[in-house]
Scaffold this motif. Structure first.
Motif, PDB file in Angstrom:
ATOM      1  N   VAL A  28      30.804  48.206  47.745  1.00  0.00           N
ATOM      2  CA  VAL A  28      31.834  47.238  47.345  1.00  0.00           C
ATOM      3  C   VAL A  28      32.482  47.665  46.026  1.00  0.00           C
ATOM      4  N   HIS A  29      33.806  47.573  45.986  1.00  0.00           N
ATOM      5  CA  HIS A  29      34.509  47.772  44.718  1.00  0.00           C
ATOM      6  C   HIS A  29      35.212  46.484  44.326  1.00  0.00           C
ATOM      7  N   THR A  30      34.919  45.984  43.132  1.00  0.00           N
ATOM      8  CA  THR A  30      35.720  44.895  42.557  1.00  0.00           C
ATOM      9  C   THR A  30      35.978  45.292  41.109  1.00  0.00           C
ATOM     10  N   GLU A  31      36.960  44.660  40.505  1.00  0.00           N
ATOM     11  CA  GLU A  31      37.235  44.953  39.097  1.00  0.00           C
ATOM     12  C   GLU A  31      36.019  44.603  38.246  1.00  0.00           C
ATOM     13  N   ASP A  32      35.342  43.520  38.639  1.00  0.00           N
ATOM     14  CA  ASP A  32      34.170  43.084  37.889  1.00  0.00           C
ATOM     15  C   ASP A  32      33.057  44.137  37.948  1.00  0.00           C
ATOM     16  N   LEU A  33      32.775  44.648  39.154  1.00  0.00           N
ATOM     17  CA  LEU A  33      31.731  45.677  39.283  1.00  0.00           C
ATOM     18  C   LEU A  33      32.128  46.941  38.532  1.00  0.00           C
ATOM     19  N   GLN A  34      33.402  47.282  38.625  1.00  0.00           N
ATOM     20  CA  GLN A  34      33.885  48.480  37.924  1.00  0.00           C
ATOM     21  C   GLN A  34      33.676  48.326  36.410  1.00  0.00           C
ATOM     22  N   ALA A  79      30.057  48.553  35.597  1.00  0.00           N
ATOM     23  CA  ALA A  79      29.560  49.925  35.721  1.00  0.00           C
ATOM     24  C   ALA A  79      29.873  50.706  34.456  1.00  0.00           C
ATOM     25  N   PHE A  80      31.013  50.405  33.846  1.00  0.00           N
ATOM     26  CA  PHE A  80      31.392  51.106  32.621  1.00  0.00           C
ATOM     27  C   PHE A  80      30.663  50.571  31.400  1.00  0.00           C
ATOM     28  N   LEU A 105      23.218  46.572  35.380  1.00  0.00           N
ATOM     29  CA  LEU A 105      23.829  46.271  36.679  1.00  0.00           C
ATOM     30  C   LEU A 105      22.924  46.756  37.814  1.00  0.00           C
ATOM     31  N   VAL A 106      22.474  48.002  37.721  1.00  0.00           N
ATOM     32  CA  VAL A 106      21.608  48.541  38.783  1.00  0.00           C
ATOM     33  C   VAL A 106      20.284  47.775  38.796  1.00  0.00           C
ATOM     34  N   CYS A 107      19.755  47.502  37.626  1.00  0.00           N
ATOM     35  CA  CYS A 107      18.501  46.727  37.555  1.00  0.00           C
ATOM     36  C   CYS A 107      18.669  45.374  38.241  1.00  0.00           C
ATOM     37  N   ASN A 108      19.767  44.694  37.950  1.00  0.00           N
ATOM     38  CA  ASN A 108      19.980  43.363  38.515  1.00  0.00           C
ATOM     39  C   ASN A 108      20.203  43.407  40.020  1.00  0.00           C
ATOM     40  N   MET A 109      20.877  44.454  40.497  1.00  0.00           N
ATOM     41  CA  MET A 109      21.181  44.537  41.926  1.00  0.00           C
ATOM     42  C   MET A 109      19.948  44.930  42.740  1.00  0.00           C
TER      43      MET A 109
END
Ligand SMILES: *[C@@H]1O[C@H](CO)[C@@H](O)[C@H](O)[C@H]1NC(C)=O
Ligand SMILES: *[C@@H]1O[C@H](CO)[C@@H](O)[C@H](O)[C@H]1NC(C)=O
Length: 254
Positions: A212-218, A221-222, A228-232
């Motif tokens: 999935v790509h969203t502006e929020d994830l992008q 990620a930055f 982010l990876v820990c939470n997912m």
């Protein structure tokens, strides 16, 4: 943190330049495979803290995909200062896919595909070298790619980076892919994969998390890829996740 990780690599490079049997020449996972390897690679403390154990994985790894092109400064910066440290810390709970192609364009001349790259011929060559590394070494391509992207001259760095981080891959075999039909086919696959993105990419680096790509994830990620990876990640979290808040604040104490 970045400086520390670069230091880890520098230490490994110094001790075991390009030796095929060196644990430090392979993926960081193997640096922590035994206490002896950790000592030889100069990362015992980091291994104890991060406590990598792929065996302890209790859920599907988080899929992180990066769509990029080899000479884009923002891509190089993302790979060097965000993706690489995250991969070292969390490589066991993430599945990383790199798709070198980015904003390139392709056409077909009747026999093969012709690629045109945003930053010129050298970028097409860099993309092709990295695409061939990914195809020929499958899971071990990230370090030589990181090594290239972090170097002053991405294309010139390719051969020393392969010798150091993918010693089992012969340069001749890699060049045969780069200049031949295999490379052409692989790059075409990357073009199709990039064109199939939904929503379609309008910049690179373009990141998808679990597809999935969203502006929020992008943005996350930055700004905070490790949390982010820990939470997912749905399984039992590696130690590094628990301490993340504390660990990423650094102080110079008296
Ligand atoms: C890694 O974590 C497990 C479980 O949390 C623990 O039992 C083990 O001692 C740890 N290993 C190291 C080297 O810290
Ligand atoms: C390498 O590319 C070939 C041709 O596209 C493909 O059949 C093969 O599955 C690829 N291998 C890997 C590991 O990606």
């Amino acid at each position: 943190m970045k400086a520390l990780l670069l230091l880890i690599v520098a230490v490994c490079v110094k001790f075991e330049p390009g030796r095929g049997d060196s644990p430090c020449a392979h993926s960081p996972h193997t640096w922590c495979s035994s206490a002896e390897a950790a000592v030889r690679c100069g990362v015992l403390q980091q291994c104890l803290e991060a406590n990598f154990t792929r065996e302890r994985q209790t859920a599907e790894p988080v899929k992180v995909e990066l769509y990029y092109e080899s000479l884009c400064p923002a891509c190089r910066n993302f790979i060097g200062s965000i993706l690489y440290p995250t991969f070292v810390l969390l490589g066991d709970i993430m599945d990383l896919t790199l798709v070198p192609y980015g904003n390139a364009q392709e056409s077909f001349d009747g026999g093969k595909y012709i690629f045109k790259c945003q930053h010129g011929e050298q970028e097409c060559l860099g993309n092709m070298i990295e695409a061939c590394m990914l195809n020929l070494t499958s899971s071990d391509a990230f370090l030589p790619i990181y090594c290239m992207e972090a170097s002053g001259d991405v294309v010139k760095a390719a051969q020393p980076c392969v010798e150091l981080f993918a010693p089992d891959l012969s340069w001749e075999r890699l060049m045969k892919c780069v200049n031949g039909d295999l490379g052409n086919q692989i790059m075409h696959q990357n073009a199709l994969k990039t064109q199939a993105l939904k929503p379609s990419h309008n910049y690179v680096p373009w990141i998808t998390i679990n597809g999935v790509h969203t502006e929020d994830l992008q943005d996350k990620a930055f700004s905070a890829l490790v949390p982010l990876v820990c939470n997912m990640y749905k399984g039992e979290k590696p130690a590094i996740c628990g301490g993340a808040g504390r660990r990423f604040k650094s102080y110079c104490q008296k």
